[in-house]
Design a protein around this motif. Structure first.
Motif, PDB file in Angstrom:
ATOM      1  N   TYR A 255      54.702 -40.722 -36.345  1.00 16.25           N
ATOM      2  CA  TYR A 255      53.593 -41.161 -35.483  1.00 16.25           C
ATOM      3  C   TYR A 255      54.108 -41.572 -34.107  1.00 16.25           C
ATOM      4  CZ  TYR A 255      50.181 -41.463 -39.324  1.00 16.25           C
ATOM      5  OH  TYR A 255      49.315 -41.173 -40.352  1.00 16.25           O
ATOM      6  N   ARG A 256      55.308 -42.128 -34.067  1.00 16.97           N
ATOM      7  CA  ARG A 256      55.892 -42.555 -32.789  1.00 16.97           C
ATOM      8  C   ARG A 256      56.447 -41.379 -32.007  1.00 16.97           C
ATOM      9  NH1 ARG A 256      57.552 -46.765 -36.453  1.00 16.97           N
ATOM     10  NH2 ARG A 256      59.673 -45.948 -36.694  1.00 16.97           N
ATOM     11  N   ARG A 257      56.843 -40.330 -32.694  1.00 14.15           N
ATOM     12  CA  ARG A 257      57.471 -39.190 -32.036  1.00 14.15           C
ATOM     13  C   ARG A 257      56.464 -38.225 -31.423  1.00 14.15           C
ATOM     14  NH1 ARG A 257      61.895 -37.969 -36.865  1.00 14.15           N
ATOM     15  NH2 ARG A 257      63.501 -39.462 -36.150  1.00 14.15           N
ATOM     16  N   VAL A 258      55.260 -38.192 -31.962  1.00 16.49           N
ATOM     17  CA  VAL A 258      54.264 -37.251 -31.410  1.00 16.49           C
ATOM     18  C   VAL A 258      53.518 -37.908 -30.252  1.00 16.49           C
ATOM     19  CG1 VAL A 258      54.026 -36.065 -33.617  1.00 16.49           C
ATOM     20  CG2 VAL A 258      52.444 -37.925 -33.062  1.00 16.49           C
ATOM     21  N   ARG A 281      50.846 -46.216 -30.652  1.00 14.78           N
ATOM     22  CA  ARG A 281      50.586 -45.875 -29.244  1.00 14.78           C
ATOM     23  C   ARG A 281      50.389 -44.369 -29.053  1.00 14.78           C
ATOM     24  NH1 ARG A 281      54.896 -48.258 -25.457  1.00 14.78           N
ATOM     25  NH2 ARG A 281      55.711 -46.129 -25.456  1.00 14.78           N
ATOM     26  N   THR A 282      49.722 -43.763 -30.004  1.00 11.17           N
ATOM     27  CA  THR A 282      49.459 -42.329 -29.953  1.00 11.17           C
ATOM     28  C   THR A 282      47.956 -42.094 -29.987  1.00 11.17           C
ATOM     29  OG1 THR A 282      51.532 -41.868 -31.106  1.00 11.17           O
ATOM     30  CG2 THR A 282      49.868 -40.137 -31.123  1.00 11.17           C
ATOM     31  N   PRO A 283      47.410 -41.340 -29.029  1.00  6.58           N
ATOM     32  CA  PRO A 283      45.967 -41.062 -29.028  1.00  6.58           C
ATOM     33  C   PRO A 283      45.602 -40.106 -30.154  1.00  6.58           C
ATOM     34  CG  PRO A 283      47.040 -39.744 -27.359  1.00  6.58           C
ATOM     35  CD  PRO A 283      48.109 -40.639 -27.938  1.00  6.58           C
ATOM     36  N   VAL A 284      44.310 -40.041 -30.461  1.00  2.00           N
ATOM     37  CA  VAL A 284      43.852 -39.289 -31.630  1.00  2.00           C
ATOM     38  C   VAL A 284      42.676 -38.393 -31.278  1.00  2.00           C
ATOM     39  CG1 VAL A 284      42.953 -39.460 -33.983  1.00  2.00           C
ATOM     40  CG2 VAL A 284      44.577 -41.170 -33.157  1.00  2.00           C
ATOM     41  N   VAL A 285      42.766 -37.132 -31.705  1.00  4.81           N
ATOM     42  CA  VAL A 285      41.612 -36.239 -31.753  1.00  4.81           C
ATOM     43  C   VAL A 285      41.254 -36.091 -33.221  1.00  4.81           C
ATOM     44  CG1 VAL A 285      40.768 -33.894 -31.394  1.00  4.81           C
ATOM     45  CG2 VAL A 285      42.176 -34.996 -29.633  1.00  4.81           C
TER      46      VAL A 285
END
Length: 362
Positions: A255-258, A281-285
Protein backbone atom coordinates in the motif's frame (compact mmCIF):
# COMPACT_ATOMS: atom_id res chain seq x y z
CA UNK A 1 11.65 -11.94 22.54
CA UNK A 2 8.73 -9.47 22.74
CA UNK A 3 5.76 -9.80 25.08
CA UNK A 4 3.53 -10.73 22.13
CA UNK A 5 6.00 -13.40 21.01
CA UNK A 6 6.20 -14.77 24.55
CA UNK A 7 2.42 -15.02 24.71
CA UNK A 8 2.27 -16.73 21.32
CA UNK A 9 4.97 -19.19 22.33
CA UNK A 10 3.05 -20.02 25.50
CA UNK A 11 -0.12 -20.80 23.54
CA UNK A 12 -3.52 -19.12 23.52
CA UNK A 13 -4.25 -16.54 26.22
CA UNK A 14 -7.08 -18.36 28.02
CA UNK A 15 -9.60 -15.90 29.46
CA UNK A 16 -11.02 -15.91 32.97
CA UNK A 17 -14.65 -16.71 32.16
CA UNK A 18 -15.92 -14.89 35.23
CA UNK A 19 -14.32 -11.64 34.07
CA UNK A 20 -15.61 -11.92 30.50
CA UNK A 21 -18.24 -9.27 29.72
CA UNK A 22 -18.30 -9.58 25.92
CA UNK A 23 -17.76 -12.62 23.71
CA UNK A 24 -16.65 -12.24 20.08
CA UNK A 25 -17.29 -15.60 18.38
CA UNK A 26 -15.49 -16.50 15.18
CA UNK A 27 -16.75 -19.73 13.64
CA UNK A 28 -14.85 -19.53 10.35
CA UNK A 29 -11.35 -20.95 10.15
CA UNK A 30 -10.35 -19.29 6.86
CA UNK A 31 -9.30 -15.65 6.99
CA UNK A 32 -12.07 -13.28 5.92
CA UNK A 33 -13.03 -9.65 6.33
CA UNK A 34 -15.03 -10.50 9.47
CA UNK A 35 -12.10 -12.39 10.97
CA UNK A 36 -9.78 -9.49 10.18
CA UNK A 37 -12.17 -7.12 11.94
CA UNK A 38 -12.06 -9.24 15.10
CA UNK A 39 -8.26 -9.53 14.96
CA UNK A 40 -7.84 -5.77 14.75
CA UNK A 41 -10.67 -4.69 17.05
CA UNK A 42 -10.38 -7.00 20.06
CA UNK A 43 -6.92 -5.75 21.17
CA UNK A 44 -8.34 -2.22 21.32
CA UNK A 45 -11.48 -3.37 23.14
CA UNK A 46 -9.35 -5.28 25.68
CA UNK A 47 -8.10 -1.96 27.06
CA UNK A 48 -11.45 -1.15 28.64
CA UNK A 49 -13.55 -4.36 28.49
CA UNK A 50 -13.40 -7.93 29.64
CA UNK A 51 -13.64 -9.45 26.17
CA UNK A 52 -12.78 -12.90 24.85
CA UNK A 53 -13.02 -14.72 21.55
CA UNK A 54 -14.19 -18.26 20.89
CA UNK A 55 -13.61 -20.35 17.78
CA UNK A 56 -10.83 -21.13 15.29
CA UNK A 57 -8.82 -19.01 12.91
CA UNK A 58 -7.66 -16.35 15.37
CA UNK A 59 -4.12 -15.59 16.61
CA UNK A 60 -3.07 -16.91 20.01
CA UNK A 61 -2.40 -13.37 21.21
CA UNK A 62 -6.16 -12.77 21.58
CA UNK A 63 -7.89 -13.85 24.81
CA UNK A 64 -9.88 -17.01 24.16
CA UNK A 65 -12.49 -19.15 25.81
CA UNK A 66 -11.93 -22.86 25.34
CA UNK A 67 -15.07 -24.76 24.42
CA UNK A 68 -14.93 -26.49 27.81
CA UNK A 69 -15.28 -23.07 29.45
CA UNK A 70 -18.59 -22.38 27.74
CA UNK A 71 -20.39 -24.03 30.65
CA UNK A 72 -19.13 -21.08 32.70
CA UNK A 73 -21.34 -18.83 30.59
CA UNK A 74 -24.37 -20.25 32.41
CA UNK A 75 -23.39 -18.07 35.36
CA UNK A 76 -23.49 -14.28 35.43
CA UNK A 77 -20.19 -12.43 34.95
CA UNK A 78 -18.61 -10.83 38.00
CA UNK A 79 -19.30 -7.19 37.08
CA UNK A 80 -22.30 -7.23 34.74
CA UNK A 81 -25.90 -8.48 34.87
CA UNK A 82 -25.26 -10.47 31.68
CA UNK A 83 -22.68 -11.00 28.95
CA UNK A 84 -22.98 -9.74 25.41
CA UNK A 85 -22.55 -12.29 22.61
CA UNK A 86 -21.39 -10.18 19.65
CA UNK A 87 -22.08 -12.19 16.49
CA UNK A 88 -21.10 -11.25 12.96
CA UNK A 89 -22.28 -14.32 10.98
CA UNK A 90 -25.38 -16.52 10.83
CA UNK A 91 -23.88 -19.54 12.66
CA UNK A 92 -22.72 -17.23 15.45
CA UNK A 93 -26.20 -15.70 15.77
CA UNK A 94 -27.70 -19.18 15.96
CA UNK A 95 -25.22 -20.27 18.63
CA UNK A 96 -26.10 -17.20 20.67
CA UNK A 97 -29.82 -17.94 20.38
CA UNK A 98 -29.24 -21.51 21.60
CA UNK A 99 -27.09 -20.25 24.46
CA UNK A 100 -29.71 -17.68 25.55
CA UNK A 101 -33.00 -19.45 24.81
CA UNK A 102 -32.18 -23.15 25.24
CA UNK A 103 -29.53 -23.12 27.95
CA UNK A 104 -30.94 -19.96 29.58
CA UNK A 105 -27.50 -18.40 29.89
CA UNK A 106 -27.45 -14.79 31.08
CA UNK A 107 -26.48 -13.34 27.68
CA UNK A 108 -27.89 -10.73 25.32
CA UNK A 109 -27.24 -10.93 21.60
CA UNK A 110 -25.73 -8.29 19.33
CA UNK A 111 -25.30 -8.72 15.58
CA UNK A 112 -23.15 -6.63 13.26
CA UNK A 113 -24.43 -6.62 9.68
CA UNK A 114 -22.17 -5.68 6.78
CA UNK A 115 -24.32 -7.12 3.97
CA UNK A 116 -25.09 -4.78 1.07
CA UNK A 117 -28.16 -6.68 -0.08
CA UNK A 118 -31.55 -7.85 1.11
CA UNK A 119 -31.13 -10.62 3.67
CA UNK A 120 -32.47 -14.10 3.05
CA UNK A 121 -35.50 -15.20 5.11
CA UNK A 122 -33.39 -17.34 7.45
CA UNK A 123 -31.00 -14.46 8.17
CA UNK A 124 -33.96 -12.13 8.78
CA UNK A 125 -35.37 -14.68 11.24
CA UNK A 126 -32.07 -14.71 13.12
CA UNK A 127 -31.75 -10.91 13.12
CA UNK A 128 -35.24 -10.47 14.57
CA UNK A 129 -34.10 -12.49 17.57
CA UNK A 130 -31.16 -10.25 18.34
CA UNK A 131 -31.31 -7.85 21.28
CA UNK A 132 -29.45 -5.14 19.32
CA UNK A 133 -28.07 -4.69 15.80
CA UNK A 134 -25.18 -2.70 14.34
CA UNK A 135 -24.84 -1.85 10.63
CA UNK A 136 -21.34 -1.15 9.33
CA UNK A 137 -22.54 1.53 6.92
CA UNK A 138 -25.59 3.53 5.98
CA UNK A 139 -26.01 1.32 2.93
CA UNK A 140 -25.94 -1.92 4.90
CA UNK A 141 -28.38 -0.39 7.37
CA UNK A 142 -30.80 0.35 4.53
CA UNK A 143 -31.35 -3.40 4.11
CA UNK A 144 -32.32 -3.94 7.74
CA UNK A 145 -35.92 -3.94 8.92
CA UNK A 146 -35.07 -3.70 12.63
CA UNK A 147 -33.76 -0.77 14.71
CA UNK A 148 -30.00 -0.49 14.40
CA UNK A 149 -26.97 1.70 15.03
CA UNK A 150 -24.51 2.55 12.25
CA UNK A 151 -20.89 2.02 13.32
CA UNK A 152 -18.43 2.16 10.45
CA UNK A 153 -15.22 0.16 10.58
CA UNK A 154 -11.98 1.86 11.50
CA UNK A 155 -8.36 1.22 10.63
CA UNK A 156 -5.28 0.59 12.75
CA UNK A 157 -3.17 3.67 12.06
CA UNK A 158 -0.17 2.01 13.62
CA UNK A 159 -0.15 -0.90 11.19
CA UNK A 160 -1.19 1.07 8.10
CA UNK A 161 0.98 4.18 7.80
CA UNK A 162 2.57 6.45 5.18
CA UNK A 163 5.95 5.66 3.61
CA UNK A 164 8.84 6.33 5.98
CA UNK A 165 11.85 4.19 5.00
CA UNK A 166 13.56 3.26 1.70
CA UNK A 167 11.84 -0.15 1.63
CA UNK A 168 8.51 1.68 1.39
CA UNK A 169 9.49 3.15 -1.98
CA UNK A 170 8.37 1.51 -5.21
CA UNK A 171 12.01 1.57 -6.36
CA UNK A 172 12.77 -1.05 -3.68
CA UNK A 173 10.71 -3.64 -5.56
CA UNK A 174 12.98 -3.81 -8.60
CA UNK A 175 9.95 -3.64 -10.89
CA UNK A 176 10.02 -1.37 -13.96
CA UNK A 177 8.68 2.17 -13.96
CA UNK A 178 8.63 5.09 -11.55
CA UNK A 179 5.11 4.66 -10.17
CA UNK A 180 2.77 1.78 -9.43
CA UNK A 181 -0.98 1.29 -9.35
CA UNK A 182 -2.17 -1.59 -7.17
CA UNK A 183 -5.15 -3.91 -6.87
CA UNK A 184 -5.03 -6.19 -3.81
CA UNK A 185 -7.26 -9.03 -2.63
CA UNK A 186 -8.39 -12.42 -3.84
CA UNK A 187 -8.19 -12.78 -7.62
CA UNK A 188 -11.74 -13.53 -8.76
CA UNK A 189 -14.65 -12.14 -10.75
CA UNK A 190 -16.44 -10.79 -7.67
CA UNK A 191 -13.42 -8.65 -6.83
CA UNK A 192 -13.34 -7.16 -10.33
CA UNK A 193 -9.74 -8.18 -11.01
CA UNK A 194 -10.60 -8.54 -14.69
CA UNK A 195 -11.89 -4.96 -14.81
CA UNK A 196 -8.60 -3.73 -13.39
CA UNK A 197 -6.54 -5.80 -15.83
CA UNK A 198 -8.57 -4.57 -18.81
CA UNK A 199 -8.12 -0.96 -17.67
CA UNK A 200 -4.38 -1.47 -17.34
CA UNK A 201 -4.09 -3.08 -20.77
CA UNK A 202 -5.78 0.01 -22.22
CA UNK A 203 -3.90 2.63 -20.20
CA UNK A 204 -0.33 1.47 -19.56
CA UNK A 205 0.87 1.79 -23.18
CA UNK A 206 0.03 5.52 -22.87
CA UNK A 207 1.82 5.93 -19.53
CA UNK A 208 5.25 4.22 -19.66
CA UNK A 209 6.24 5.38 -16.15
CA UNK A 210 3.57 3.22 -14.50
CA UNK A 211 3.44 -0.48 -13.54
CA UNK A 212 0.38 -2.38 -12.29
CA UNK A 213 0.72 -4.70 -9.28
CA UNK A 214 -1.85 -7.36 -8.37
CA UNK A 215 -1.56 -9.26 -5.09
CA UNK A 216 -3.83 -11.89 -3.59
CA UNK A 217 -4.57 -15.57 -3.36
CA UNK A 218 -6.00 -17.56 -6.25
CA UNK A 219 -8.16 -20.39 -4.95
CA UNK A 220 -8.53 -23.56 -7.06
CA UNK A 221 -12.04 -22.68 -8.25
CA UNK A 222 -10.77 -19.36 -9.61
CA UNK A 223 -7.55 -20.67 -11.18
CA UNK A 224 -9.02 -20.63 -14.69
CA UNK A 225 -10.16 -17.03 -14.25
CA UNK A 226 -6.67 -15.96 -13.19
CA UNK A 227 -5.00 -17.90 -15.99
CA UNK A 228 -7.21 -16.18 -18.59
CA UNK A 229 -6.22 -12.77 -17.23
CA UNK A 230 -2.53 -13.65 -17.50
CA UNK A 231 -3.05 -14.79 -21.09
CA UNK A 232 -4.64 -11.42 -21.92
CA UNK A 233 -1.69 -9.60 -20.35
CA UNK A 234 0.81 -11.72 -22.29
CA UNK A 235 -1.10 -11.14 -25.54
CA UNK A 236 -0.92 -7.40 -24.93
CA UNK A 237 2.85 -7.61 -24.42
CA UNK A 238 2.56 -6.22 -20.88
CA UNK A 239 3.65 -9.17 -18.75
CA UNK A 240 6.52 -7.12 -17.27
CA UNK A 241 4.25 -4.17 -16.40
CA UNK A 242 1.12 -5.95 -15.14
CA UNK A 243 2.55 -8.15 -12.43
CA UNK A 244 0.72 -10.89 -10.51
CA UNK A 245 2.53 -11.36 -7.20
CA UNK A 246 0.15 -13.88 -5.62
CA UNK A 247 -0.02 -13.86 -1.84
CA UNK A 248 2.66 -11.63 -0.34
CA UNK A 249 4.10 -11.93 3.19
CA UNK A 250 3.04 -8.40 4.12
CA UNK A 251 0.58 -6.50 1.96
CA UNK A 252 0.88 -3.37 4.14
CA UNK A 253 4.18 -2.37 2.56
CA UNK A 254 2.61 -2.61 -0.90
CA UNK A 255 0.00 0.00 0.00
CA UNK A 256 2.92 2.33 0.71
CA UNK A 257 4.73 1.46 -2.51
CA UNK A 258 1.88 2.16 -4.91
CA UNK A 259 0.90 5.71 -5.89
CA UNK A 260 -2.71 4.74 -6.62
CA UNK A 261 -4.91 1.96 -5.28
CA UNK A 262 -7.87 0.53 -7.21
CA UNK A 263 -10.76 -1.36 -5.57
CA UNK A 264 -12.91 -2.58 -8.50
CA UNK A 265 -15.20 -5.06 -6.67
CA UNK A 266 -18.53 -5.96 -8.23
CA UNK A 267 -19.93 -6.65 -4.77
CA UNK A 268 -18.49 -6.38 -1.29
CA UNK A 269 -19.46 -6.60 2.36
CA UNK A 270 -17.87 -3.51 3.86
CA UNK A 271 -14.45 -3.46 2.20
CA UNK A 272 -11.50 -2.27 4.26
CA UNK A 273 -8.91 -1.95 1.51
CA UNK A 274 -9.67 1.71 0.63
CA UNK A 275 -9.09 2.66 4.29
CA UNK A 276 -5.88 0.65 4.36
CA UNK A 277 -4.69 2.48 1.25
CA UNK A 278 -5.65 5.95 2.44
CA UNK A 279 -4.02 5.33 5.84
CA UNK A 280 -0.88 4.63 3.78
CA UNK A 281 -1.27 8.03 2.04
CA UNK A 282 -2.46 6.45 -1.19
CA UNK A 283 -5.52 7.73 -3.10
CA UNK A 284 -8.23 5.30 -4.17
CA UNK A 285 -10.34 4.71 -7.26
CA UNK A 286 -13.15 2.35 -6.27
CA UNK A 287 -16.47 0.97 -7.40
CA UNK A 288 -19.55 1.81 -5.37
CA UNK A 289 -19.70 -1.74 -3.97
CA UNK A 290 -19.82 -2.28 -0.24
CA UNK A 291 -19.22 0.86 1.79
CA UNK A 292 -16.63 2.24 -0.66
CA UNK A 293 -18.75 5.25 -1.61
CA UNK A 294 -19.03 6.21 2.08
CA UNK A 295 -15.26 6.01 2.58
CA UNK A 296 -14.02 8.09 -0.37
CA UNK A 297 -14.57 11.81 -0.95
CA UNK A 298 -14.73 12.10 -4.78
CA UNK A 299 -12.40 14.72 -6.20
CA UNK A 300 -10.55 15.00 -2.89
CA UNK A 301 -9.34 11.56 -1.74
CA UNK A 302 -10.13 9.54 -4.88
CA UNK A 303 -12.96 8.61 -7.21
CA UNK A 304 -16.00 6.31 -7.14
CA UNK A 305 -17.55 4.63 -10.20
CA UNK A 306 -20.52 2.28 -10.70
CA UNK A 307 -19.68 -1.33 -9.82
CA UNK A 308 -19.01 -3.45 -12.90
CA UNK A 309 -18.50 -0.46 -15.23
CA UNK A 310 -15.09 -1.10 -16.76
CA UNK A 311 -15.14 2.02 -18.96
CA UNK A 312 -15.89 4.29 -16.00
CA UNK A 313 -13.16 2.59 -13.98
CA UNK A 314 -10.59 3.13 -16.73
CA UNK A 315 -11.45 6.80 -17.14
CA UNK A 316 -11.38 7.42 -13.38
CA UNK A 317 -7.86 5.95 -13.21
CA UNK A 318 -6.56 7.91 -16.22
CA UNK A 319 -6.13 11.36 -14.54
CA UNK A 320 -3.90 9.89 -11.83
CA UNK A 321 -1.59 8.18 -14.31
CA UNK A 322 -1.42 11.40 -16.32
CA UNK A 323 -0.66 13.53 -13.25
CA UNK A 324 1.24 11.85 -10.39
CA UNK A 325 1.07 15.16 -8.50
CA UNK A 326 -2.71 14.75 -8.37
CA UNK A 327 -2.21 11.32 -6.83
CA UNK A 328 0.07 12.83 -4.18
CA UNK A 329 -2.46 15.55 -3.30
CA UNK A 330 -5.34 13.13 -3.04
CA UNK A 331 -3.16 10.74 -1.05
CA UNK A 332 -2.40 13.46 1.50
CA UNK A 333 -6.09 14.36 1.74
CA UNK A 334 -7.04 10.70 2.15
CA UNK A 335 -4.61 10.25 5.02
CA UNK A 336 -6.00 13.31 6.81
CA UNK A 337 -9.58 12.09 6.29
CA UNK A 338 -8.84 8.61 7.66
CA UNK A 339 -7.11 10.06 10.72
CA UNK A 340 -10.17 12.21 11.40
CA UNK A 341 -13.01 9.81 10.55
CA UNK A 342 -11.78 6.23 10.68
CA UNK A 343 -9.31 5.47 13.49
CA UNK A 344 -9.89 2.02 14.99
CA UNK A 345 -10.35 3.56 18.43
CA UNK A 346 -13.37 5.49 17.18
CA UNK A 347 -15.03 2.25 16.05
CA UNK A 348 -14.24 0.57 19.37
CA UNK A 349 -15.70 3.48 21.32
CA UNK A 350 -18.89 3.52 19.26
CA UNK A 351 -19.38 -0.23 19.77
CA UNK A 352 -18.74 0.21 23.50
CA UNK A 353 -21.58 2.74 23.59
CA UNK A 354 -23.90 0.11 22.11
CA UNK A 355 -22.76 -2.38 24.78
CA UNK A 356 -23.41 0.14 27.56
CA UNK A 357 -26.91 0.85 26.25
CA UNK A 358 -27.64 -2.87 26.26
CA UNK A 359 -26.43 -3.24 29.85
CA UNK A 360 -28.39 -0.15 30.90
CA UNK A 361 -31.62 -1.53 29.44
CA UNK A 362 -31.09 -4.81 31.28
Amino acid sequence: MSTTENRAAAGPAVADVGAVEVIAPNFKRRLSGVTTTIIHLVPVQMRTLGIATVGPGLPDTLPKLRFGQLFGLLKRPKKRPFRIWHARRNPEMLAGIVLRDVFRAPVKLLFTSAAQRDHKPYTKWLIRRMDAVIATSGRSGSFLTVPHTVVMHGIDLGQFRPPAIPDDDFAATGLPGRYAVGCFGRVRHQKGTDLFVEAMIALLPQFPDWTAVITGRVTPEHRGFADELKKKVDAAGLSERIVFLGEVPDVKVWYRRVSLYVAPSRNEGFGLTPLEAMASRTPVVASDAGAYAELIVPGKTGAVVPAGDGNALREAIRPYLADPALARRHGEAGLADVIERFPLEREANAIAEVYERMWARG
